[in-house]
Design a protein around this motif. Structure first.
Motif, mmCIF file in Angstrom:
data_model
loop_
_atom_site.group_PDB
_atom_site.id
_atom_site.type_symbol
_atom_site.label_atom_id
_atom_site.label_comp_id
_atom_site.label_asym_id
_atom_site.label_seq_id
_atom_site.Cartn_x
_atom_site.Cartn_y
_atom_site.Cartn_z
ATOM 1 N N LEU A 1 0.937 -1.219 0.164
ATOM 2 C CA LEU A 1 -0.118 0.089 -0.094
ATOM 3 C C LEU A 1 0.950 1.196 -0.072
ATOM 4 O O LEU A 1 1.864 1.172 0.691
ATOM 5 N N GLU A 2 0.413 2.273 -0.581
ATOM 6 C CA GLU A 2 1.221 3.630 -0.856
ATOM 7 C C GLU A 2 0.196 4.622 -0.228
ATOM 8 O O GLU A 2 -0.304 5.370 -1.069
ATOM 9 N N PRO A 3 0.323 4.966 1.054
ATOM 10 C CA PRO A 3 -0.663 5.918 1.394
ATOM 11 C C PRO A 3 -0.369 7.252 1.133
ATOM 12 O O PRO A 3 -1.447 7.847 0.908
ATOM 13 N N ARG A 4 0.675 7.485 0.699
ATOM 14 C CA ARG A 4 1.037 8.932 0.176
ATOM 15 C C ARG A 4 0.252 9.287 -0.916
ATOM 16 O O ARG A 4 -0.256 10.079 -1.220
ATOM 17 N N TYR A 5 -0.010 8.158 -1.814
ATOM 18 C CA TYR A 5 -0.496 8.323 -3.150
ATOM 19 C C TYR A 5 -2.045 7.827 -3.123
ATOM 20 O O TYR A 5 -2.784 7.976 -4.139
ATOM 21 N N GLY A 6 -2.354 7.085 -2.185
ATOM 22 C CA GLY A 6 -3.629 6.359 -2.203
ATOM 23 C C GLY A 6 -3.675 5.258 -3.181
ATOM 24 O O GLY A 6 -4.678 4.902 -3.677
ATOM 25 N N LEU A 7 -2.594 4.710 -3.588
ATOM 26 C CA LEU A 7 -2.330 3.518 -4.273
ATOM 27 C C LEU A 7 -1.962 2.310 -3.596
ATOM 28 O O LEU A 7 -1.742 2.248 -2.528
ATOM 29 N N CYS B 1 -2.950 0.585 -8.844
ATOM 30 C CA CYS B 1 -4.292 1.154 -8.847
ATOM 31 C C CYS B 1 -4.563 1.788 -7.622
ATOM 32 O O CYS B 1 -4.237 1.709 -6.590
ATOM 33 N N VAL B 2 -5.700 2.531 -7.659
ATOM 34 C CA VAL B 2 -6.383 3.469 -6.547
ATOM 35 C C VAL B 2 -6.788 2.609 -5.708
ATOM 36 O O VAL B 2 -7.546 1.649 -5.902
ATOM 37 N N LEU C 1 0.240 4.497 -15.499
ATOM 38 C CA LEU C 1 0.883 3.529 -14.604
ATOM 39 C C LEU C 1 1.222 2.131 -14.900
ATOM 40 O O LEU C 1 2.442 1.661 -14.516
ATOM 41 N N ASN C 2 0.480 1.455 -15.517
ATOM 42 C CA ASN C 2 0.438 0.198 -15.880
ATOM 43 C C ASN C 2 0.908 0.034 -17.510
ATOM 44 O O ASN C 2 -0.048 0.137 -18.047
ATOM 45 N N VAL C 3 2.062 -0.453 -17.752
ATOM 46 C CA VAL C 3 2.377 -0.901 -19.237
ATOM 47 C C VAL C 3 3.002 -2.372 -19.214
ATOM 48 O O VAL C 3 4.020 -2.336 -18.679
ATOM 49 N N GLY D 1 -4.123 3.798 -13.627
ATOM 50 C CA GLY D 1 -4.428 3.103 -12.274
ATOM 51 C C GLY D 1 -5.626 3.683 -11.800
ATOM 52 O O GLY D 1 -6.462 3.012 -10.975
ATOM 53 N N VAL D 2 -6.176 4.842 -12.288
ATOM 54 C CA VAL D 2 -7.426 5.217 -11.866
ATOM 55 C C VAL D 2 -8.612 4.805 -12.473
ATOM 56 O O VAL D 2 -9.715 4.743 -11.904
ATOM 57 N N ALA D 3 -8.270 3.805 -13.478
ATOM 58 C CA ALA D 3 -9.610 3.226 -14.121
ATOM 59 C C ALA D 3 -9.655 1.582 -13.723
ATOM 60 O O ALA D 3 -10.751 1.052 -14.113
#
Length: 379
Positions: free
Chosen positions: A264-270, A282-283, A319-321, A374-376
């Motif tokens: 988890l990446e709390p700084r980015y909400g990911l 992803c989010v 983000l994802n390729v 990532g937002v999708a």
């Protein structure tokens, strides 16, 4: 053979020791005959999906003994409920099953505790496999025990109905569109409880629904029906991406990614999820505040949110390729193409224009890069 006699027969030995064996044939007033012959999973949720009037509820009625198939065979993890060749027929009240309908059908004159007690009393103490305390905890209804049904919201009523079904210690749960009468907010409230049942109970569930969202969120497997016949049956992720099925058509066409929460990446909400095709960022979704690394996660990626490239572009906001292989292509309207992809062993769909498909000269076996925002990604 008289039903009163067959009901007293001991459990019939069966070679179908694991899973559900369902062979039912039931004529319908609408003009077609439900004709299903399938071996289904012996645990988890199998969604029974298809258009209105295709026979979904009739199938549940046949399994429950509310309709008598001819011919018919119903075996639940080794226990036969109907076997015409052996002259075996157990009426509904002798079948250890729980049923939850669109409407909760609680006893309005009893509080929640006494509704649950009614379900528990149906089962002799020696045969109880699910305790009342376990059912109350799984459905989070402890604070509701002293209330009458009229004091409950729609979502709370359904949670109580499910707990009452569990109190009977069923070997099989039948769910007939249990969320259909609820609004979007109440559905969102109830879905996590279904996920808990799926994760924590070793009880198979047949789950009838018209909602593709419920299928992708909950189902391990799908039985796809049309006009009483089985069009397909298998793992949800595999069927969702088959180009020959209706599940892969329309604006909601999607692929499922089952993986493990890596970080988890709390700084980015990911969050980062590792799956068979790599890692996807992803989010954070609906329940991530309670998640820990190592937990299982199911993600949904809609075909419309996947673009393709022949080379990896390093400078991009996407983000994802991920490297992928083209499996097949199918026209999807006059201007679009649906592309079936493999991310390792994980299937994925991309919806692109026919012009883009021609420009990239896409063909089966071709290596490409799938680009996913990532937002999708839906959790």
């Amino acid at each position: 053979m008289d039903a009163r006699l067959t009901a007293e027969l001991p459990e019939h030995p069966s070679p179908d020791h694991a899973g559900l064996r369902v062979r039912v044939r039931v004529p319908r007033a609408s003009g077609f005959t439900l004709d299903v012959d399938a071996r289904l999973a012996g645990r988890g949720i199998t969604a029974v999906f298809g258009p209105s009037g295709c026979g979904k509820t009739t199938l549940l009625r046949a399994v429950a003994g509310l309709a008598r198939p001819a011919p018919g065979r119903v075996v639940v993890n080794g226990q036969a409920w109907q076997d015409d060749q052996a002259g075996l027929w157990l009426p509904t009240h002798r079948r250890p099953l729980g049923v939850v309908f669109q409407e909760a059908s609680l006893f309005e004159h009893l509080d929640v505790q006494r509704n649950l007690d009614f379900g528990r009393r149906r089962v002799p103490e020696a045969e109880r496999r699910v305790s009342l305390a376990q059912a109350v905890e799984l459905l989070g209804i402890g604070p509701l025990l002293s209330r009458r049904p009229a004091q409950l919201s729609g979502g709370e009523r359904q949670r109580v109905a499910i707990a009452r079904a569990l109190a009977t210690s069923p070997r099989l749960l039948l769910m007939d569109e249990p969320l259909a009468s609820l609004d979007a907010a109440r559905k969102a409230e109830l879905l996590p409880y279904f996920e808990r049942l799926q994760r924590d109970l070793d009880i198979p569930m047949l789950y009838v629904t018209h909602s593709l969202d419920e299928v992708v969120r909950l189902a391990d497997d799908v039985l796809l029906l049309d006009a009483g016949r089985v069009l397909a049956h298998g793992a949800t992720g595999a069927l969702m991406t088959r180009l020959d099925l209706s599940l892969a058509r329309g604006d909601t066409a999607s692929a499922l990614i089952d993986g493990t929460l890596q970080a988890l990446e709390p700084r980015y909400g990911l969050m980062s999820v590792r799956f068979a095709g790599g890692v996807i960022d992803c989010v954070q979704g609906h329940a991530d505040s309670a998640r820990l690394p190592g937990q299982r996660v199911r993600l949904r990626v809609q075909a419309r949110d996947v673009s393709l490239a022949l080379t990896h572009a390093p400078d991009t906001s996407i983000l994802n390729v991920l490297p992928a292989t083209v499996q097949a292509l199918a026209d999807d309207g006059p201007a679009q193409v649906l592309v079936s992809l493999a991310l390792g062993s994980t299937p994925l769909l991309a919806r692109i224009t026919r012009k883009s498909a021609a420009a990239l000269a896409l063909a089966p076996g071709q290596r490409v890069f799938a680009q996913i925002k990532g937002v999708a990604v839906l959790d």
